[in-house]
Structures are given as C-alpha cells and as structure tokens.
Design a protein around this motif. Structure first.
Motif, mmCIF file in Angstrom:
data_model
loop_
_atom_site.group_PDB
_atom_site.id
_atom_site.type_symbol
_atom_site.label_atom_id
_atom_site.label_comp_id
_atom_site.label_asym_id
_atom_site.label_seq_id
_atom_site.Cartn_x
_atom_site.Cartn_y
_atom_site.Cartn_z
ATOM 1 N N TYR A 119 3.553 -6.461 -11.576
ATOM 2 C CA TYR A 119 4.548 -6.342 -10.522
ATOM 3 C C TYR A 119 4.231 -7.344 -9.418
ATOM 4 N N SER A 120 5.204 -7.604 -8.583
ATOM 5 C CA SER A 120 5.010 -8.522 -7.463
ATOM 6 C C SER A 120 4.245 -7.837 -6.333
ATOM 7 N N ASP A 121 3.744 -8.649 -5.393
ATOM 8 C CA ASP A 121 3.086 -8.081 -4.211
ATOM 9 C C ASP A 121 4.056 -7.184 -3.450
ATOM 10 N N GLU A 122 5.310 -7.619 -3.352
ATOM 11 C CA GLU A 122 6.312 -6.843 -2.627
ATOM 12 C C GLU A 122 6.519 -5.476 -3.269
ATOM 13 N N TRP A 123 6.535 -5.438 -4.605
ATOM 14 C CA TRP A 123 6.690 -4.154 -5.303
ATOM 15 C C TRP A 123 5.531 -3.231 -4.954
ATOM 16 N N HIS A 124 4.319 -3.748 -4.987
ATOM 17 C CA HIS A 124 3.147 -2.925 -4.671
ATOM 18 C C HIS A 124 3.207 -2.412 -3.228
ATOM 19 N N ARG A 125 3.611 -3.281 -2.306
ATOM 20 C CA ARG A 125 3.704 -2.855 -0.908
ATOM 21 C C ARG A 125 4.721 -1.726 -0.768
ATOM 22 N N ASP A 126 5.902 -1.920 -1.355
ATOM 23 C CA ASP A 126 6.938 -0.885 -1.274
ATOM 24 C C ASP A 126 6.472 0.413 -1.929
ATOM 25 N N HIS A 127 5.796 0.287 -3.053
ATOM 26 C CA HIS A 127 5.331 1.460 -3.785
ATOM 27 C C HIS A 127 4.295 2.230 -2.986
ATOM 28 N N LEU A 128 3.389 1.515 -2.327
ATOM 29 C CA LEU A 128 2.344 2.181 -1.557
ATOM 30 C C LEU A 128 2.898 2.795 -0.272
ATOM 31 N N ILE A 129 3.882 2.159 0.326
ATOM 32 C CA ILE A 129 4.469 2.684 1.552
ATOM 33 C C ILE A 129 5.379 3.873 1.256
ATOM 34 N N ASN A 130 6.243 3.717 0.256
ATOM 35 C CA ASN A 130 7.171 4.794 -0.128
ATOM 36 C C ASN A 130 7.392 4.737 -1.634
ATOM 37 N N PRO A 131 6.595 5.455 -2.410
ATOM 38 C CA PRO A 131 6.669 5.376 -3.874
ATOM 39 C C PRO A 131 8.065 5.620 -4.438
ATOM 40 N N VAL A 203 -9.133 -18.117 -8.269
ATOM 41 C CA VAL A 203 -8.716 -16.826 -7.724
ATOM 42 C C VAL A 203 -7.537 -17.025 -6.771
ATOM 43 N N ALA A 204 -6.534 -16.165 -6.878
ATOM 44 C CA ALA A 204 -5.344 -16.262 -6.041
ATOM 45 C C ALA A 204 -5.682 -15.985 -4.582
ATOM 46 N N ALA A 205 -5.072 -16.763 -3.676
ATOM 47 C CA ALA A 205 -5.249 -16.564 -2.242
ATOM 48 C C ALA A 205 -3.879 -16.612 -1.585
ATOM 49 N N ARG A 206 -3.532 -15.537 -0.889
ATOM 50 C CA ARG A 206 -2.232 -15.459 -0.210
ATOM 51 C C ARG A 206 -2.220 -14.209 0.675
ATOM 52 N N ALA A 207 -1.186 -14.077 1.478
ATOM 53 C CA ALA A 207 -1.015 -12.876 2.297
ATOM 54 C C ALA A 207 -0.439 -11.782 1.408
ATOM 55 N N PHE A 208 -1.300 -10.979 0.827
ATOM 56 C CA PHE A 208 -0.874 -9.959 -0.132
ATOM 57 C C PHE A 208 0.031 -8.909 0.507
ATOM 58 N N ASP A 209 -0.117 -8.705 1.818
ATOM 59 C CA ASP A 209 0.726 -7.720 2.490
ATOM 60 C C ASP A 209 2.000 -8.343 3.055
ATOM 61 N N GLY A 210 2.188 -9.636 2.832
ATOM 62 C CA GLY A 210 3.380 -10.323 3.291
ATOM 63 C C GLY A 210 3.339 -10.769 4.732
ATOM 64 N N GLU A 217 -5.586 -3.407 5.484
ATOM 65 C CA GLU A 217 -6.036 -2.669 4.309
ATOM 66 C C GLU A 217 -5.057 -2.838 3.153
ATOM 67 N N MET A 218 -3.780 -3.063 3.453
ATOM 68 C CA MET A 218 -2.801 -3.321 2.412
ATOM 69 C C MET A 218 -3.125 -4.624 1.681
ATOM 70 N N ASP A 219 -3.537 -5.653 2.420
ATOM 71 C CA ASP A 219 -3.975 -6.912 1.799
ATOM 72 C C ASP A 219 -5.041 -6.640 0.749
ATOM 73 N N ALA A 220 -6.052 -5.883 1.154
ATOM 74 C CA ALA A 220 -7.201 -5.646 0.284
ATOM 75 C C ALA A 220 -6.821 -4.848 -0.955
ATOM 76 N N LEU A 221 -6.054 -3.773 -0.780
ATOM 77 C CA LEU A 221 -5.718 -2.919 -1.921
ATOM 78 C C LEU A 221 -4.805 -3.641 -2.905
ATOM 79 N N VAL A 222 -3.823 -4.380 -2.406
ATOM 80 C CA VAL A 222 -2.932 -5.116 -3.302
ATOM 81 C C VAL A 222 -3.700 -6.217 -4.039
ATOM 82 N N ALA A 223 -4.620 -6.883 -3.346
ATOM 83 C CA ALA A 223 -5.441 -7.906 -4.000
ATOM 84 C C ALA A 223 -6.243 -7.299 -5.147
ATOM 85 N N TYR A 224 -6.790 -6.112 -4.922
ATOM 86 C CA TYR A 224 -7.554 -5.424 -5.969
ATOM 87 C C TYR A 224 -6.660 -5.059 -7.151
#
Length: 244
Positions: A119-131, A203-210, A217-224
């Motif tokens: 999934y994309s980073d955006e999908w993970h962010r949306d899922h973690l904020i509001n599944p 290794v990928a480097a980017r703003a994982f939390d957008g 903490e969202m950056d870290a969890l999505v990166a993992y």
C-alpha cells in the motif's frame, strides 16, 4: 501385571508423579537445548537481510508499544492458502534482528509479514488515523495521535547500542550517526542524506507521514511497515516447491 498396576504408583503418589513429570520435561528440554551449543548457527543467512535503520527501529518500538502484535502476526505458514493470500512463507532469517520477534498466532487482522510496498504511505496514514476510512469492516482502533506526536530521538543511539550487544551488526559509524540518519530518512531535504545513503544503501528516504516539517511517530511506524517483507528477493527461493 495389568496396565493399571504399572501406573498405580504414579496415580496414587503425587510426589512420585511430580518427580516423573520433572524428569520427562528435563529430557525434552535437553533434546531441544543441547544441540544449540554445538550448532554453528540455527538461522541460515539470507541475502538481502540488514539491520533496521534508526527510523525503522523506532517504528518497530512504537509497533510493539501500541500492541499491534496482539492482532497481527508476522508469520506466513507453509500452507497453500497462506501462500495464496500473503505470499512466500516466512524465513527465520527475516526475524534474525527482532527481539522479541513478532511471529505470533493471533490474527484479528491480516498477517503483516509482506505488507511492505503493498500500500502507499497515504493508505497507511489513513488506515492508522481512521481504519474505517479504507477498510469499512475493520475493528481496529484509530491512532491519530501518531501524526501529532513528535518522535523522541534522544535515546535512539542507545537503542542501536543495545541491539549491537545482542549481535545486530551495527557499525560504530551507524551508532554514532543514529540520530542524524533517523532525521535524514524521514526528511531528506533537512538531513544528511548522502551520509545516510552511504550507511544504508538502497533504503527509501522520504516524509512517510506526508509532512516534511517534522519527524513524527507516524513517520517511524509507516517506515517500519513499508520495509516488512521487502528485504529478501524470493525469486532466488523456490518457496512453493514442497507444496507441489
């Protein structure tokens, strides 16, 4: 002598029964433990495996802290339905740097062993904020605070040092620049991206939390999550051979 008579001494004497149980457990334990002292390694080395980056390690710590393992395993069993749903079955080497490992057996949600890149980073962010925004039937709680909490990086170097004590092959340079590498991976424009790419090639480097303005903490969890299952090239392994 009848079978009952042979067992009567154990059935009627709790002390002897307890001694018998201890003896049998001891024999079983020795059979399991003794070989570990003369085997060179119990885990076959696998090409592609590397230690977690500081950002991924911080994300894994958050994953454990929030109890994600209580609903999601990271172990794909060598069964046909498992392979068809999740992909190649898990190798022991994929958890060689995990303490504790996240294999487990509980699956309220899907297995996450191969979730990286699915999934994309955006999908993970949306899922973690509001599944429910991406999976309407999900019973997973939301974690919106992850996007708001600034990641505490003060002790990340100590985390790498502790992992090194347990055999994770972090170099002195990786430990020394742990905090700088964490910032560089989450925000390449603000950090020492050249140094990070040299210490962690490919290794990928980017703003994982957008949001490149800060490291959360969202950056870290999505990166993992985005690296799970991506390190081993399974084209080199015939993972399905013994199921044919």
């Amino acid at each position: 002598m009848s079978a009952w008579k042979k067992h009567e001494i154990f059935e009627k004497n709790s002390l002897i029964l307890t001694i018998g149980i201890v003896v049998m457990i001891s024999i079983g334990g020795l059979v399991e433990i003794v070989p570990l002292y003369y085997l060179k390694s119990t885990i076959e080395e696998t090409e592609g495996m590397r230690p977690y980056t500081p950002l991924e390690l911080a994300g894994r710590n958050i994953y454990v802290r929030e109890g994600c393992y209580t609903c999601h395993s990271q172990q794909i069993r060598p069964l046909r339905d498992e392979l068809e749903r999740y992909g190649p079955y898990s190798l022991a080497a994929e958890s060689m740097y995990d303490r504790p490992f996240q294999w487990g057996s509980k699956r309220t949600g899907p297995d996450l062993a191969r979730v990286g890149g699915k999934y994309s980073d955006e999908w993970h962010r949306d899922h973690l904020i509001n599944p429910r925004s991406v999976s309407p039937t999900s019973v997973m709680p939301g974690y919106p605070f992850l996007a708001e909490n600034k990641l505490d990086t003060r002790d990340i170097r100590e985390h790498l040092e502790l992992n090194a004590v347990y055999g994770v092959p972090y170099t002195e340079e990786q430990i020394q620049y742990a905090r700088a590498d964490l910032v560089a991976q989450a925000n390449p424009d603000r950090g020492d991206i050249d140094g990070f790419e040299e210490r962690y090639p490919g290794v990928a480097a980017r703003a994982f939390d957008g949001d490149p303005s800060d490291v959360t903490e969202m950056d870290a969890l999505v990166a993992y999550l985005q690296m799970l299952g991506t390190l081993v090239d399974f084209e080199l392994y015939d993972n399905n051979a013994n199921l044919r």
